[in-house]
Structures are given as C-alpha cells and as structure tokens.
Motif scaffolding. Structure first.
Motif, PDB file in Angstrom:
ATOM      1  N   LEU A  92       0.830  -1.205   0.000  1.00 29.96           N
ATOM      2  CA  LEU A  92       0.000   0.000   0.000  1.00 29.96           C
ATOM      3  C   LEU A  92       0.864   1.256   0.000  1.00 29.96           C
ATOM      4  O   LEU A  92       1.964   1.275   0.569  1.00 29.96           O
TER       5      LEU A  92
ATOM      6  N   MET B 180      -5.576   0.909   6.553  1.00 32.05           N
ATOM      7  CA  MET B 180      -6.132   0.888   5.198  1.00 32.05           C
ATOM      8  C   MET B 180      -6.849   2.195   4.883  1.00 32.05           C
ATOM      9  O   MET B 180      -6.878   2.632   3.735  1.00 32.05           O
TER      10      MET B 180
ATOM     11  N   SER C 139      -4.519   4.724   3.363  1.00 36.35           N
ATOM     12  CA  SER C 139      -3.887   4.401   2.093  1.00 36.35           C
ATOM     13  C   SER C 139      -4.486   5.196   0.939  1.00 36.35           C
ATOM     14  O   SER C 139      -5.690   5.457   0.891  1.00 36.35           O
TER      15      SER C 139
ATOM     16  N   THR D 100      -4.003   4.013  -2.134  1.00 36.30           N
ATOM     17  CA  THR D 100      -4.230   3.008  -3.160  1.00 36.30           C
ATOM     18  C   THR D 100      -5.375   2.096  -2.755  1.00 36.30           C
ATOM     19  O   THR D 100      -5.857   2.143  -1.622  1.00 36.30           O
ATOM     20  N   SER D 101      -5.790   1.248  -3.673  1.00 37.56           N
ATOM     21  CA  SER D 101      -6.933   0.371  -3.440  1.00 37.56           C
ATOM     22  C   SER D 101      -6.629  -0.653  -2.356  1.00 37.56           C
ATOM     23  O   SER D 101      -5.564  -1.282  -2.348  1.00 37.56           O
ATOM     24  N   THR D 102      -7.572  -0.813  -1.435  1.00 38.46           N
ATOM     25  CA  THR D 102      -7.441  -1.803  -0.364  1.00 38.46           C
ATOM     26  C   THR D 102      -8.447  -2.938  -0.547  1.00 38.46           C
ATOM     27  O   THR D 102      -8.751  -3.665   0.395  1.00 38.46           O
TER      28      THR D 102
ATOM     29  N   SER E  19      -7.070  -6.532   0.304  1.00 44.41           N
ATOM     30  CA  SER E  19      -6.859  -6.720   1.748  1.00 44.41           C
ATOM     31  C   SER E  19      -8.185  -6.877   2.474  1.00 44.41           C
ATOM     32  O   SER E  19      -8.341  -7.744   3.351  1.00 44.41           O
TER      33      SER E  19
END
Length: 295
Positions: A166, A185, A188, A190-192, A195
């Motif tokens: 991430l 998360m 973040s 970016t895409s989680t 996860s």
C-alpha cells in the motif's frame, strides 16, 4: 488522488487511547494491571496443565496453546502502548509497523484456529464419546496444532505483504494504540479491495466453523436434558467465542468507509486487552477439570 500528492511515509504516529494529559497516569496503571493479570493468569493455566497429568488430554492441550497465544497476542500491542503513553512523539517506524503487523496477525489467527479446534473437540466428546480417544489421538492433536501454526504464519505473511504494497498519504496518524489493519487501510491512497476481501473471507470461514461446531453439539443432542448438558459443557467456550469473535466481527466485518474511529478504538481494546485477560477466568470458573486441578 493524483500521484503528485502521494508521500513516502517513513513513520506513523500512534495517537493512543486518550490525548488528555490528566488521563495518562490512570490509563497507564489500568492497562499495566490488565496486562499483568493477562500474563500471570494465562501462565498459571499453562503451568497447571503441564504439571497435572490428568489434564494431558486434547481439550486441555488446546487450552494451554490458547493461553500461550493470549500472552503473545497481547504482548505485541500493550507494551508499546504503555511506552507511548508518556512518550512525547508516540512514533513507530514504517519497518516497526510491518513487524508489529506480522506478529499481531498470527497470534490473532492462532486464537481463531484454536477456538475452532476446541469447538470440534467438544463436538466429538459429546456426540461420539466412546470413539473420542480413537478419533483425537496425540498424533492428530500434534498435527492439528502444527497446521494451526503454519496457517497462522502464512496468513500473517499474506496480510503483511498486502499491507507492504500500500501507498500511504501525507496523514500518518493512526487513531488506535497499535498498527491495526482497518485504520491503516483508511490512510492508504491506493486500493485496499484485496486486503479487505481477504480479511472478510478468512474471518467468516474461521468464525462460522467454531460456531457451527458448538451449535451442532447442542442441536444434535437427542433430548432436552442432553441439550442442556451439552450447552453447559460448551458454555465457557461459547462465552470466549462470543467475546473474541463478536468484537472482531464488529470491527472488521463492516465496509471500510463506515469504520468509526471512536467505536473502533473501544472494540480494539476489547479484543486485544480485555478478552485475553478474561479467558483464564472464564475457563477456570466454568471448567470442572481446571477447578479440580487448582484445588
């Protein structure tokens, strides 16, 4: 968010339980007491089971491993929290965050797997009492425990790898007192999705297994009296499953967008500090074998 607004985070700030200076000493003493009770209580369970030959059965072998997992589980978060209460910076490095994430997840996973194994043990003991010694042999118990350790560490490696990929934004403040997955998360850029999907899928699988075994024990009992006996036998285990899995489900089985920092902080304390502290008392007070060995 554009790539130009992303920053390379070198450390995180653990905001802790409270930001009020007057609450620091009471909180430190409270959590130090709870941590001490957790370690001593679970260590007493382990010592009792090891030193009592009549408790060298699958159920108590699983229970001693659960007590060890409780000690390790709470030791990955509480000492750092106690240190940060009086620390002016409350900083954890990026590498420290990955290390704490790795060691927190396997012990949490180990608790999940052990609770499922203990539920299966009660299922076999009540539904197949005469075949119990032949089904749950020492060799099978050793193999299942080894599998629990292997799966727990593979689970931790997977989540640590996903978290390590991430990219985090400029805000590096983590609301709870350790590097929990959901608050991280939320930071973040970016895409989680992957996860979150892994957390939900694995969590539902393990929790449903433990609950399914307990319900099978009760529902498959032939009479109302035997159902009451089965429920009484599984009562302490059901309490632990409800405490641990209930708080985990509330924190992690909701959409990331609806995660509440305030509620998450309280429930995080419940499943990382309170539940490991209560487990020895729940099993001691409701388990005839443990009470007899203590006497």
């Amino acid at each position: 968010m554009d790539n130009v607004n992303w920053t390379s985070v070198l450390h995180f700030v653990l905001l802790g339980i409270s930001a009020h200076p007057e609450e620091q000493i009471p909180l430190f003493l409270l959590f130090l007491l709870m941590y001490t009770i957790t370690v001593l209580g679970n260590f007493a369970i382990i010592t009792l089971i090891i030193s009592t030959p009549c408790l060298h059965t699958p159920m108590y072998i699983f229970l001693s491993n659960l007590a060890l997992a409780d000690i390790c589980f709470t030791s990955t978060t509480v000492p750092k929290m106690l240190q940060n209460i009086f620390s002016p910076t409350k900083i954890i490095s990026y590498m420290g965050f990955l290390v704490q994430t790795y060691f927190f997840i396997p012990f949490a996973s180990m608790e999940n797997f052990l609770l499922a194994l203990m539920a299966c043990d009660r299922y076999i003991a009540i539904c197949h009492p005469f075949r119990y010694p032949k089904i749950l042999t020492k060799m099978l118990c050793s193999q299942m425990l080894a599998l629990c350790h292997i799966l727990s560490h593979l689970h931790a490696l997977l989540h640590t790898f996903l978290m390590g990929r991430l990219i985090f934004c400029a805000d590096n403040r983590i609301p709870p007192f350790f590097c929990d997955l959901y608050p991280l998360m939320k930071l973040s850029c970016t895409s989680t999705h992957l996860s979150t999907l892994m957390t939900h899928t694995e969590g539902v699988t393990v929790i449903s297994r433990a609950l399914a075994c307990i319900l099978s024990v009760v529902l498959r009992s032939p009479s109302a009296k035997s159902k009451g006996t089965a429920f009484s036998t599984c009562g302490s285990h059901l309490m632990v499953v409800a405490l641990f899995h209930g708080t985990l489900a509330w924190v992690y089985f909701q959409p990331l967008t609806s995660y509440s920092v305030a509620k998450g902080r309280i429930l995080t304390v419940m499943h990382t500090v309170v539940t490991p502290m209560l487990n020895p008392f729940i099993y001691s007070l409701r388990n005839g074998g443990v009470k007899g060995a203590f006497r």
